[in-house]
Design a protein around this motif. Structure first.
Motif, PDB file in Angstrom:
ATOM      1  N   PHE A   1       0.828  -1.202   0.000  1.00 54.66           N
ATOM      2  CA  PHE A   1       0.000   0.000   0.000  1.00 54.66           C
ATOM      3  C   PHE A   1       0.863   1.253   0.000  1.00 54.66           C
ATOM      4  CE2 PHE A   1      -2.201   3.462   2.105  1.00 54.66           C
ATOM      5  CZ  PHE A   1      -3.431   3.467   1.476  1.00 54.66           C
ATOM      6  N   ARG A   2       0.514   2.174  -0.869  1.00 48.03           N
ATOM      7  CA  ARG A   2       1.236   3.431  -0.883  1.00 48.03           C
ATOM      8  C   ARG A   2       0.243   4.582  -0.769  1.00 48.03           C
ATOM      9  NH1 ARG A   2       4.052   7.427  -3.437  1.00 48.03           N
ATOM     10  NH2 ARG A   2       2.751   7.415  -5.289  1.00 48.03           N
ATOM     11  N   CYS A   3       0.387   5.390   0.258  1.00 53.54           N
ATOM     12  CA  CYS A   3      -0.522   6.514   0.499  1.00 53.54           C
ATOM     13  C   CYS A   3      -0.237   7.619  -0.511  1.00 53.54           C
ATOM     14  CB  CYS A   3      -0.333   7.044   1.925  1.00 53.54           C
ATOM     15  SG  CYS A   3      -1.419   8.434   2.320  1.00 53.54           S
ATOM     16  N   THR A   4      -1.281   8.069  -1.189  1.00 54.98           N
ATOM     17  CA  THR A   4      -1.109   9.146  -2.174  1.00 54.98           C
ATOM     18  C   THR A   4      -1.527  10.498  -1.625  1.00 54.98           C
ATOM     19  OG1 THR A   4      -3.295   8.785  -3.105  1.00 54.98           O
ATOM     20  CG2 THR A   4      -1.486   7.521  -4.051  1.00 54.98           C
ATOM     21  N   GLU A   5      -1.777  10.547  -0.311  1.00 52.96           N
ATOM     22  CA  GLU A   5      -2.140  11.817   0.338  1.00 52.96           C
ATOM     23  C   GLU A   5      -3.336  12.486  -0.321  1.00 52.96           C
ATOM     24  OE1 GLU A   5      -1.164  13.305   3.041  1.00 52.96           O
ATOM     25  OE2 GLU A   5       0.371  11.836   3.610  1.00 52.96           O
ATOM     26  N   VAL A   6      -4.423  11.727  -0.387  1.00 52.93           N
ATOM     27  CA  VAL A   6      -5.659  12.285  -0.952  1.00 52.93           C
ATOM     28  C   VAL A   6      -6.141  13.467  -0.144  1.00 52.93           C
ATOM     29  CG1 VAL A   6      -7.237  11.017  -2.416  1.00 52.93           C
ATOM     30  CG2 VAL A   6      -6.375   9.950  -0.377  1.00 52.93           C
ATOM     31  N   ARG A   7      -5.871  13.462   1.138  1.00 57.36           N
ATOM     32  CA  ARG A   7      -6.385  14.541   1.983  1.00 57.36           C
ATOM     33  C   ARG A   7      -5.804  15.894   1.585  1.00 57.36           C
ATOM     34  NH1 ARG A   7      -3.012  13.189   7.578  1.00 57.36           N
ATOM     35  NH2 ARG A   7      -0.981  13.009   6.564  1.00 57.36           N
ATOM     36  N   GLN A   8      -4.663  15.885   0.884  1.00 50.29           N
ATOM     37  CA  GLN A   8      -4.060  17.147   0.464  1.00 50.29           C
ATOM     38  C   GLN A   8      -4.531  17.575  -0.924  1.00 50.29           C
ATOM     39  OE1 GLN A   8       0.196  17.564   0.992  1.00 50.29           O
ATOM     40  NE2 GLN A   8       0.211  16.090   2.670  1.00 50.29           N
TER      41      GLN A   8
ATOM     42  N   ILE B   1      -5.371   5.919   7.573  1.00 47.41           N
ATOM     43  CA  ILE B   1      -5.451   4.781   6.651  1.00 47.41           C
ATOM     44  C   ILE B   1      -4.053   4.226   6.404  1.00 47.41           C
ATOM     45  CG2 ILE B   1      -5.999   4.111   4.298  1.00 47.41           C
ATOM     46  CD1 ILE B   1      -8.266   6.160   4.341  1.00 47.41           C
ATOM     47  N   ALA B   2      -3.126   5.115   6.143  1.00 38.10           N
ATOM     48  CA  ALA B   2      -1.752   4.680   5.899  1.00 38.10           C
ATOM     49  C   ALA B   2      -1.186   3.990   7.132  1.00 38.10           C
ATOM     50  CB  ALA B   2      -0.886   5.883   5.515  1.00 38.10           C
ATOM     51  N   ARG B   3      -1.520   4.525   8.307  1.00 33.69           N
ATOM     52  CA  ARG B   3      -1.007   3.904   9.533  1.00 33.69           C
ATOM     53  C   ARG B   3      -1.538   2.491   9.691  1.00 33.69           C
ATOM     54  NH1 ARG B   3      -1.197   8.692  12.466  1.00 33.69           N
ATOM     55  NH2 ARG B   3      -3.222   8.239  13.366  1.00 33.69           N
ATOM     56  N   THR B   4      -2.821   2.305   9.396  1.00 35.26           N
ATOM     57  CA  THR B   4      -3.418   0.974   9.502  1.00 35.26           C
ATOM     58  C   THR B   4      -2.740  -0.009   8.550  1.00 35.26           C
ATOM     59  OG1 THR B   4      -5.542   2.019  10.008  1.00 35.26           O
ATOM     60  CG2 THR B   4      -5.579  -0.297   9.341  1.00 35.26           C
ATOM     61  N   MET B   5      -2.573   0.420   7.315  1.00 30.45           N
ATOM     62  CA  MET B   5      -1.952  -0.450   6.318  1.00 30.45           C
ATOM     63  C   MET B   5      -0.507  -0.759   6.689  1.00 30.45           C
ATOM     64  SD  MET B   5      -4.174  -1.196   4.100  1.00 30.45           S
ATOM     65  CE  MET B   5      -5.725  -0.642   3.390  1.00 30.45           C
ATOM     66  N   ASP B   6       0.165   0.263   7.169  1.00 29.56           N
ATOM     67  CA  ASP B   6       1.553   0.107   7.565  1.00 29.56           C
ATOM     68  C   ASP B   6       1.688  -0.913   8.687  1.00 29.56           C
ATOM     69  OD1 ASP B   6       3.577   1.615   6.212  1.00 29.56           O
ATOM     70  OD2 ASP B   6       4.364   2.073   8.221  1.00 29.56           O
TER      71      ASP B   6
END
Lengths: 157, 157
Positions: free
Chosen positions: B88-95, B112-117
């Motif tokens: 999983f790679r977070c694409t920073e949708v929130r930004q 989300i990224a923390r959970t996946m990590d």
DNA sequence: CTTGACTCGGACAACTGTTGTCCGAATAGA
DNA sequence: TCTATTCGGACAACAGTTGTCCGAGTCAAG
């Protein structure tokens, strides 16, 4: 090994849907997250097939969660979009080649497959422990309140 | 999400290499497992780059493990062949989008990224706990002894 | 020392799966 | 009844993985 990028979008959508009381269209969700509308529609279809969201057609239609946020796990979303197939699939190499082990002696799975299976299980278990409600709580705690309120208002409009 | 099929081959090769005292060529490993020789060579290259095996050229050359079997974990092989990048790679949708959170307010990673990590970490930890030696012990326990002896003999020839 | 055959290594295609896009069927409201 | 709006599945473009090939380098034998 790469997970479908749609998983991230799907999770964000679930978080947003939980906050909004009314149905939200795919177009709005796409604009809010600045992603391709057509492609996000496909991910929402997958969520719909999995029974996580319900879609209503026509004017003032859109998507709504079918369950409470604390009844939907991250694993539910991952499996809905990325599939339930484990990443590793044993091809039974031991039954091939000149030194093949006969099939009737292969009642127990290959130790490699067992190792991979075990790792896959703890991975899924870890994702099952986190719900959408947990994500929301974290978002509410870490993002500036004015932005949260703004987003809620933007969705309504 | 699908792991490279070469991981399975690589693990089987490590098990075999550990049993053979002398270097084994890629051709022999391919024939033993009944897989494409050219493609398996590529996987062995990856293992070589990662420093798990050492290759010797010329006549009576081949591949040898660089460490003892109990010093090589399954995770080592997985990361050598499948890569170290998390699925999983977070694409920073929130930004992104009209309600974007400014970058300077995003010091903590997205939940989300923390959970996946976290899930990725337990997965890798699970694979790190198992070594090639463990696999060998399991193989020795579950496969008929005559086949093991036969394979050893076949490799020598 | 020369020769020769055998080894691995990286560069070159074919294919499957994912990503991305589009238009038609169905629906709720006016 | 009609119209505007919605989702749903069928249709291409792209990427990554899978699979193959030949050349550079090396060791052993004569």
């Amino acid at each position: 090994m790469k997970m479908s990028g749609g998983v991230e979008w799907g999770l964000h959508c679930c978080v947003v849907l939980s906050g909004a009381g009314a149905p939200v269209t795919a177009a709005k969700l796409a604009e809010l997250h600045d992603v391709s509308q057509s492609y996000l529609a496909k991910q929402l279809q997958l969520l719909s097939r999995a029974g996580l969201v319900r879609s209503t057609l026509g004017q003032s239609g859109g998507y709504v969660l079918t369950r409470a946020a604390n009844e939907i796990t991250v694993l539910d979303v991952v499996e809905a979009i990325d599939g339930v197939e484990p990443a590793f699939r044993c091809t039974e190499v031991r039954q091939r080649g000149p030194m093949a082990v006969p099939a009737e002696r292969c009642d127990t799975p290959c130790p490699i497959a067992r190792t991979m299976d075990s790792a896959d299980r703890v991975w899924r278990e870890s994702l099952r422990r986190v719900t959408i409600a947990d994500l929301i709580a974290d978002v509410n705690r870490t993002t500036p309140p004015e932005i949260l309120a703004g987003a809620r208002e933007w969705l309504r409009a």
